[in-house]
Design a protein around this motif. Structure first.
Motif, PDB file in Angstrom:
ATOM      1  N   GLY A  55     -44.427  -5.140  39.610  1.00 37.02           N
ATOM      2  CA  GLY A  55     -43.599  -5.244  38.413  1.00 37.02           C
ATOM      3  C   GLY A  55     -43.622  -6.618  37.770  1.00 37.02           C
ATOM      4  N   HIS A  56     -43.474  -6.606  36.422  1.00 37.20           N
ATOM      5  CA  HIS A  56     -43.339  -7.837  35.627  1.00 37.20           C
ATOM      6  C   HIS A  56     -44.633  -8.665  35.645  1.00 37.20           C
ATOM      7  CE1 HIS A  56     -39.128  -6.697  35.415  1.00 37.20           C
ATOM      8  NE2 HIS A  56     -39.212  -6.471  36.721  1.00 37.20           N
ATOM      9  N   VAL A 102     -38.377  -4.308  29.619  1.00 35.57           N
ATOM     10  CA  VAL A 102     -39.616  -5.082  29.552  1.00 35.57           C
ATOM     11  C   VAL A 102     -40.403  -4.764  28.280  1.00 35.57           C
ATOM     12  CG1 VAL A 102     -41.871  -5.410  30.668  1.00 35.57           C
ATOM     13  CG2 VAL A 102     -39.797  -5.328  32.043  1.00 35.57           C
ATOM     14  N   ILE A 103     -40.261  -3.541  27.783  1.00 31.77           N
ATOM     15  CA  ILE A 103     -41.069  -3.150  26.625  1.00 31.77           C
ATOM     16  C   ILE A 103     -40.758  -3.999  25.396  1.00 31.77           C
ATOM     17  CG2 ILE A 103     -41.221  -0.779  27.462  1.00 31.77           C
ATOM     18  CD1 ILE A 103     -39.352   0.075  25.221  1.00 31.77           C
ATOM     19  N   THR A 104     -39.584  -4.597  25.337  1.00 41.92           N
ATOM     20  CA  THR A 104     -39.255  -5.435  24.175  1.00 41.92           C
ATOM     21  C   THR A 104     -40.100  -6.707  24.141  1.00 41.92           C
ATOM     22  OG1 THR A 104     -37.455  -6.552  25.376  1.00 41.92           O
ATOM     23  CG2 THR A 104     -36.891  -4.566  24.141  1.00 41.92           C
ATOM     24  N   LEU A 105     -40.763  -7.017  25.253  1.00 35.18           N
ATOM     25  CA  LEU A 105     -41.650  -8.176  25.301  1.00 35.18           C
ATOM     26  C   LEU A 105     -43.057  -7.824  24.842  1.00 35.18           C
ATOM     27  CD1 LEU A 105     -40.587  -9.672  28.775  1.00 35.18           C
ATOM     28  CD2 LEU A 105     -39.755 -10.321  26.508  1.00 35.18           C
ATOM     29  N   GLU A 106     -43.305  -6.535  24.630  1.00 36.42           N
ATOM     30  CA  GLU A 106     -44.624  -6.088  24.196  1.00 36.42           C
ATOM     31  C   GLU A 106     -44.734  -6.138  22.674  1.00 36.42           C
ATOM     32  OE1 GLU A 106     -45.523  -2.263  25.844  1.00 36.42           O
ATOM     33  OE2 GLU A 106     -44.627  -2.743  27.780  1.00 36.42           O
ATOM     34  N   LYS A 107     -45.950  -6.346  22.209  1.00 41.67           N
ATOM     35  CA  LYS A 107     -46.195  -6.392  20.772  1.00 41.67           C
ATOM     36  C   LYS A 107     -46.072  -4.988  20.178  1.00 41.67           C
ATOM     37  CE  LYS A 107     -49.364 -10.348  20.998  1.00 41.67           C
ATOM     38  NZ  LYS A 107     -50.737 -10.840  20.731  1.00 41.67           N
ATOM     39  N   ASP A 108     -45.400  -4.914  19.040  1.00 43.43           N
ATOM     40  CA  ASP A 108     -45.269  -3.652  18.310  1.00 43.43           C
ATOM     41  C   ASP A 108     -44.698  -2.537  19.187  1.00 43.43           C
ATOM     42  OD1 ASP A 108     -45.437  -2.125  16.028  1.00 43.43           O
ATOM     43  OD2 ASP A 108     -47.541  -1.581  16.303  1.00 43.43           O
ATOM     44  N   HIS A 167     -42.565   7.743  33.842  1.00 46.54           N
ATOM     45  CA  HIS A 167     -42.668   8.835  32.881  1.00 46.54           C
ATOM     46  C   HIS A 167     -44.096   9.012  32.393  1.00 46.54           C
ATOM     47  CE1 HIS A 167     -41.889  11.397  29.451  1.00 46.54           C
ATOM     48  NE2 HIS A 167     -42.309  10.482  28.614  1.00 46.54           N
ATOM     49  N   LYS A 168     -44.831   7.924  32.267  1.00 45.09           N
ATOM     50  CA  LYS A 168     -46.173   7.975  31.688  1.00 45.09           C
ATOM     51  C   LYS A 168     -47.279   8.175  32.720  1.00 45.09           C
ATOM     52  CE  LYS A 168     -45.163   7.351  27.300  1.00 45.09           C
ATOM     53  NZ  LYS A 168     -45.528   8.355  26.266  1.00 45.09           N
ATOM     54  N   ASP A 182     -48.544  -4.213  29.757  1.00 45.54           N
ATOM     55  CA  ASP A 182     -47.612  -3.294  29.108  1.00 45.54           C
ATOM     56  C   ASP A 182     -47.248  -2.157  30.063  1.00 45.54           C
ATOM     57  OD1 ASP A 182     -47.981  -4.866  26.948  1.00 45.54           O
ATOM     58  OD2 ASP A 182     -48.989  -3.378  25.692  1.00 45.54           O
ATOM     59  N   LEU A 183     -46.033  -1.651  29.927  1.00 47.97           N
ATOM     60  CA  LEU A 183     -45.598  -0.557  30.798  1.00 47.97           C
ATOM     61  C   LEU A 183     -46.513   0.657  30.676  1.00 47.97           C
ATOM     62  CD1 LEU A 183     -41.686  -0.327  30.750  1.00 47.97           C
ATOM     63  CD2 LEU A 183     -43.193  -1.258  32.498  1.00 47.97           C
TER      64      LEU A 183
END
Length: 373
Positions: free
Chosen positions: A36-37, A140-146, A208-209, A85-86
């Motif tokens: 993670g992370h 964590v996804i808020t740290l990803e672009k777009d 989930h993915k 990215d997640l």
């Protein structure tokens, strides 16, 4: 020995090696390990105890143990301090056609007395603590672009929004629970070093993915001074890694056989019938009533439990099915979907947060969405 016999012997030996190698490759058990992370995403940080570093250290130790085991191929989402990215973490496992996906993390809480391991399977839980854990990891996804476009329809501050994106929460559930159960059972063997917290359910985006049996392991609380120091120590990480690795090997052995292949120089034997154990073999329940019925699956475990209400938190009408080397325990049976949902909520209220609905038609398990239609 004449040249013809020599040629035949060499060809026979070559064919033997080729046959065993081909079988060995087909019997490879693929494990994707996710630390993670990473990089600018530190995860939880308490008194110098950094989640991203601890998670990576444990993953590398787990991987080293697995790589030394027969016919196990280890895929890493990261082996260094980088940010992934997640959705890409899950896609790495998907592209590799991995048999299982194991994401490793550390927990944290403002209450520094909180302790214990937790192993999560993907699901739609309403338990506040489970949702909080998912919210923390999914943020964590808020740290990803777009990220708003990439995860359209999902609000990281509201894990429940994943409900609308999950159509088949029962898919891979049995195997995921079995793997999680093995991991937590091994943590329990660590005794006083780490308190075993049990198998839980929550809507984690990274799970989930991933389209395979998958679990997310919270190896303990870095916010707890005592437990955090164990997590941050070489010995503690070794113990945790061994517990996780042995659980994975046990899972592989149970569902895919031990995979030990030895080269034999004797005449070639037909190995076409030698196949790894297949999971989720369709089971038809004998003497089942005709029609479509819903049941609440409470738990799936490698342990057999007597069907008494006291063993199921007071719930009555519990039945059991032994399938694919797992004991599955069900609550109630109804042809009415609305009633089934009420029974599901009743089970969750009793503490079965990972319970979910399954459906049978004429005694054979079918997709829950098809049953609803």
């Amino acid at each position: 020995m004449n040249i013809i016999n020599k040629t035949r012997l060499i060809f026979s030996f070559f064919l033997t090696i080729t046959t065993f190698c081909a079988y060995s490759q087909s019997n490879v058990f693929k494990v994707t390990l996710d630390a993670g992370h990473g990089d600018h995403d530190f995860g939880a940080v308490y008194s110098g105890r950094i989640e991203k570093n601890i998670a990576l250290a444990i993953v590398l130790k787990v991987g080293k143990i697995l790589e030394a085991s027969p016919n196990i191929d280890v895929i890493y989402t990261r082996k260094t301090d980088v940010f992934i990215d997640l959705v890409e973490r899950a896609n790495i496992a998907n592209r590799a056609n991995s048999n299982i996906f194991v994401s490793i993390h550390c927990n944290a809480n403002k209450n520094t007395a909180a302790d214990g391991t937790e192993t999560y399977v993907m699901g739609l839980s309403k338990v506040a603590s489970n949702l909080e854990a998912a919210k923390k990891e999914n943020s964590v996804i808020t740290l990803e672009k777009d990220y708003k476009r990439k995860y359209e329809g999902y609000d990281p501050n509201s894990p429940e929004s994943l409900v609308g994106m999950t159509l088949m929460q029962e898919e891979y559930m049995d195997n995921s629970i079995s793997l999680a159960d093995k991991i937590e059972a091994n943590f329990d063997k660590l005794g006083k070093k780490l308190r075993q917290g049990g198998v839980k359910q929550a809507p984690f985006m990274v799970l989930h993915k991933a389209f395979m049996p998958r679990v997310l392991v919270e190896t303990g609380f870095v916010s707890n001074p005592t437990e955090g120091n164990i997590l941050n120590s070489e010995k503690g990480q070794d113990d945790i890694a061994k517990a996780i690795a042995e659980a994975i090997i046990s899972y592989k052995r149970e569902y895919f056989g031990n995979g030990n292949i030895e080269v034999d120089t004797r005449p070639v034997k037909d190995t076409s019938t030698a196949k790894p154990k297949v999971t989720e073999t369709p089971t038809i329940i004998k003497n089942a009533p005709k029609g479509t019925f819903f049941k609440v699956q409470l738990i799936a475990s490698i342990k057999k439990t007597t069907l008494e209400p006291k063993n199921f938190k007071g719930l009555k009408n519990v039945t059991m099915l032994f399938e694919n080397n797992i004991y599955k325990y069900f609550y109630q049976e109804t042809s009415d979907y609305d009633d089934a949902k009420k029974y599901l909520q009743e089970a969750k209220n009793k503490g079965y947060g990972a319970a979910f609905l399954i459906a049978y038609k004429d005694g054979e398990k079918i997709n829950i969405q098809d049953a609803i239609k």
